[in-house]
Design an enzyme around this catalytic site. Structure first.
Site, PDB file in Angstrom:
ATOM      1  N   ARG A 137     -18.689 -34.524  42.337  1.00  8.94           N
ATOM      2  CA  ARG A 137     -18.125 -35.081  43.682  1.00  8.94           C
ATOM      3  C   ARG A 137     -18.461 -33.979  44.591  1.00  8.94           C
ATOM      4  O   ARG A 137     -18.647 -34.607  45.894  1.00  8.94           O
ATOM      5  CB  ARG A 137     -16.699 -35.561  43.464  1.00  8.94           C
ATOM      6  CG  ARG A 137     -16.039 -36.153  44.744  1.00  8.94           C
ATOM      7  CD  ARG A 137     -14.699 -36.844  44.340  1.00  8.94           C
ATOM      8  NE  ARG A 137     -13.737 -35.807  44.027  1.00  8.94           N
ATOM      9  CZ  ARG A 137     -12.422 -35.941  43.729  1.00  8.94           C
ATOM     10  NH1 ARG A 137     -12.015 -37.295  43.364  1.00  8.94           N
ATOM     11  NH2 ARG A 137     -11.563 -35.135  43.499  1.00  8.94           N
TER      12      ARG A 137
ATOM     13  N   ARG B  96     -25.425 -25.315  62.903  1.00  8.78           N
ATOM     14  CA  ARG B  96     -26.760 -24.449  62.490  1.00  8.78           C
ATOM     15  C   ARG B  96     -26.322 -22.941  63.141  1.00  8.78           C
ATOM     16  O   ARG B  96     -27.428 -21.985  62.494  1.00  8.78           O
ATOM     17  CB  ARG B  96     -27.923 -24.924  63.217  1.00  8.78           C
ATOM     18  CG  ARG B  96     -28.582 -26.240  62.789  1.00  8.78           C
ATOM     19  CD  ARG B  96     -29.421 -26.688  63.759  1.00  8.78           C
ATOM     20  NE  ARG B  96     -28.970 -27.082  65.062  1.00  8.78           N
ATOM     21  CZ  ARG B  96     -29.732 -27.588  66.074  1.00  8.78           C
ATOM     22  NH1 ARG B  96     -31.127 -27.869  65.921  1.00  8.78           N
ATOM     23  NH2 ARG B  96     -29.074 -27.862  67.119  1.00  8.78           N
TER      24      ARG B  96
ATOM     25  N   LYS C  45     -14.499 -35.472  50.347  1.00  6.07           N
ATOM     26  CA  LYS C  45     -13.447 -34.645  50.168  1.00  6.07           C
ATOM     27  C   LYS C  45     -13.522 -33.556  51.154  1.00  6.07           C
ATOM     28  O   LYS C  45     -13.826 -32.699  50.948  1.00  6.07           O
ATOM     29  CB  LYS C  45     -13.183 -34.421  48.492  1.00  6.07           C
ATOM     30  CG  LYS C  45     -11.690 -34.028  48.428  1.00  6.07           C
ATOM     31  CD  LYS C  45     -11.402 -34.119  47.122  1.00  6.07           C
ATOM     32  CE  LYS C  45     -10.175 -33.502  46.517  1.00  6.07           C
ATOM     33  NZ  LYS C  45      -8.972 -34.158  47.259  1.00  6.07           N
TER      34      LYS C  45
ATOM     35  N   GLU D 226      -4.926 -46.289  49.802  1.00  9.37           N
ATOM     36  CA  GLU D 226      -4.351 -45.222  48.919  1.00  9.37           C
ATOM     37  C   GLU D 226      -3.382 -44.333  49.434  1.00  9.37           C
ATOM     38  O   GLU D 226      -2.944 -44.658  50.641  1.00  9.37           O
ATOM     39  CB  GLU D 226      -5.688 -44.266  48.544  1.00  9.37           C
ATOM     40  CG  GLU D 226      -6.178 -43.501  49.840  1.00  9.37           C
ATOM     41  CD  GLU D 226      -7.232 -42.392  49.480  1.00  9.37           C
ATOM     42  OE1 GLU D 226      -7.434 -41.932  48.403  1.00  9.37           O
ATOM     43  OE2 GLU D 226      -8.014 -42.394  50.454  1.00  9.37           O
TER      44      GLU D 226
HETATM   45  N1  PMP Z   1      -7.058 -39.727  47.216  1.00  9.54           N
HETATM   46  C1  PMP Z   1      -6.798 -38.627  48.372  1.00  9.54           C
HETATM   47  C2  PMP Z   1      -6.965 -38.615  49.698  1.00  9.54           C
HETATM   48  C3  PMP Z   1      -6.865 -37.293  47.682  1.00  9.54           C
HETATM   49  O1  PMP Z   1      -6.591 -36.287  48.279  1.00  9.54           O
HETATM   50  C4  PMP Z   1      -6.886 -37.149  46.125  1.00  9.54           C
HETATM   51  C5  PMP Z   1      -7.012 -35.810  45.517  1.00  9.54           C
HETATM   52  N2  PMP Z   1      -5.820 -35.333  45.476  1.00  9.54           N
HETATM   53  C6  PMP Z   1      -6.839 -38.265  45.372  1.00  9.54           C
HETATM   54  C7  PMP Z   1      -6.765 -39.540  46.062  1.00  9.54           C
HETATM   55  C8  PMP Z   1      -6.989 -38.356  43.972  1.00  9.54           C
HETATM   56  O2  PMP Z   1      -8.198 -37.842  43.355  1.00  9.54           O
HETATM   57  P1  PMP Z   1      -8.302 -37.067  42.026  1.00  9.54           P
HETATM   58  O3  PMP Z   1      -7.748 -37.790  41.055  1.00  9.54           O
HETATM   59  O4  PMP Z   1      -9.804 -36.758  41.847  1.00  9.54           O
HETATM   60  O5  PMP Z   1      -7.465 -35.794  42.282  1.00  9.54           O
END
Ligand code: PMP
Length: 285
Positions: A52, A105, A151, A184
């Site tokens: 990832r 750059r 991320k 989320e």
């Molecule tokens: N959503 C967000 C926005 C996150 O930052 C994270 C990680 N803390 C997650 C979901 C969960 O991801 P993971 O299970 O890979 O830690």
């Protein structure tokens, strides 16, 4: 206890682990990161996290200066240097030091930083009794603005929602997408349970593809609990029998109240408990 930090190839005491003020990670949030767990001296799902990380870097045209093998070695070396049997890893890759303009750059070389420490996001009682959340008015980043699958070091979107949670006196906030669908929480993925089925938003809702989310989906399948990635709205949440959140930092935490409404029976439900048990059994193996 003094922690040892990996900083561009060197292991240094954390007091000496500093970044340049002209680093574009600092100036612009230009970079990517991962949060991983160490369980019994072993990094949980290291390959998945690194995949990832490299995909996030690829999306922002950031060339990580280490091969996947070298990065794996660097993570394991840093974990070993810290002698922490159970802990948390923050792996950061910044664009590196450039000038004050936006242009990436100007940054000659990305910086790689690996921090190992302990983490505890929520109080223990909440894991047993459930947590309360609120819906934030701040929506999750639009897919075509800053895709939540990256991320990135730019977490202001999530922080704005987190501030709403804090103002409401709860630890977490639910974020919707531009269509008003459930996306989320600020640092966790969300799952609902309805009619015995485990439901979670599809990646296309505009979410981070959580590694813990993936683990829970696999566990549900193994336990023959039906699981579905689908479109969910707050109607589904308010009518859900159970709800829980997943993340490397949070692990799995039941949610028993949202927007001052009790979810299901107001206590962690049987399917959540079953998945939580299976999750901790897996990680402690
Ligand atoms: N959503 C967000 C926005 C996150 O930052 C994270 C990680 N803390 C997650 C979901 C969960 O991801 P993971 O299970 O890979 O830690």
């Amino acid at each position: 206890m003094s922690r040892i930090v990996y900083l561009d190839g060197n292991l240094v005491p954390h007091e000496k682990a500093t970044v340049h003020v002209y680093d574009h990670g600092f100036l612009y949030g230009d970079g990517v990161f991962e949060g991983l767990r160490i369980y019994s001296n072993k990094v949980f799902k290291l390959k998945e996290h690194l995949d990832r990380l490299y995909e996030s870097a690829n999306h922002i045209c950031l060339q990580i200066p280490l091969s996947l093998e070298a990065m794996t070695e660097a993570v394991n070396k840093t974990v070993a240097a810290n002698t922490l049997a159970d802990g948390y890893i923050r792996l950061v890759v910044t664009r590196g030091v450039g000038n004050l303009g936006l242009d990436p750059r100007s940054c000659a070389k990305p910086s790689v930083i690996i921090i190992v420490d302990s983490i505890s996001l929520y109080p223990k009682e909440m894991y047993e009794q459930g947590m309360e959340i609120v819906t934030a008015s701040t929506i999750r980043n639009h897919l075509n603005a800053l895709n939540p699958r990256i991320k990135s070091l730019n977490y202001l979107n999530n922080i704005l929602a987190k501030l709403e949670a804090i103002r409401a006196g709860v630890p977490e906030a639910l974020m919707l997408n531009q269509n008003g669908e459930i996306a989320e929480c600020t640092a966790d993925n969300i799952f609902l349970i309805k009619h015995g089925r485990v439901l979670t938003p599809h990646i296309n809702a505009g979410i981070l593809e959580g590694i813990t989310r993936g683990t829970v989906i696999e566990l549900a399948k193994k336990l023959a609990i039906p699981v579905e990635e689908t479109t969910l709205t707050r109607h589904d949440l308010y009518a859900a029998e159970e709800c829980f959140l997943t993340g490397s930092g949070a692990e799995i935490i039941p949610v028993t109240k949202c927007d001052n409404r009790v979810i299901g029976g107001g206590k962690p439900g049987p399917i959540s408990k079953k998945l939580i048990e299976a999750f901790f059994k897996l990680v402690r193996q």
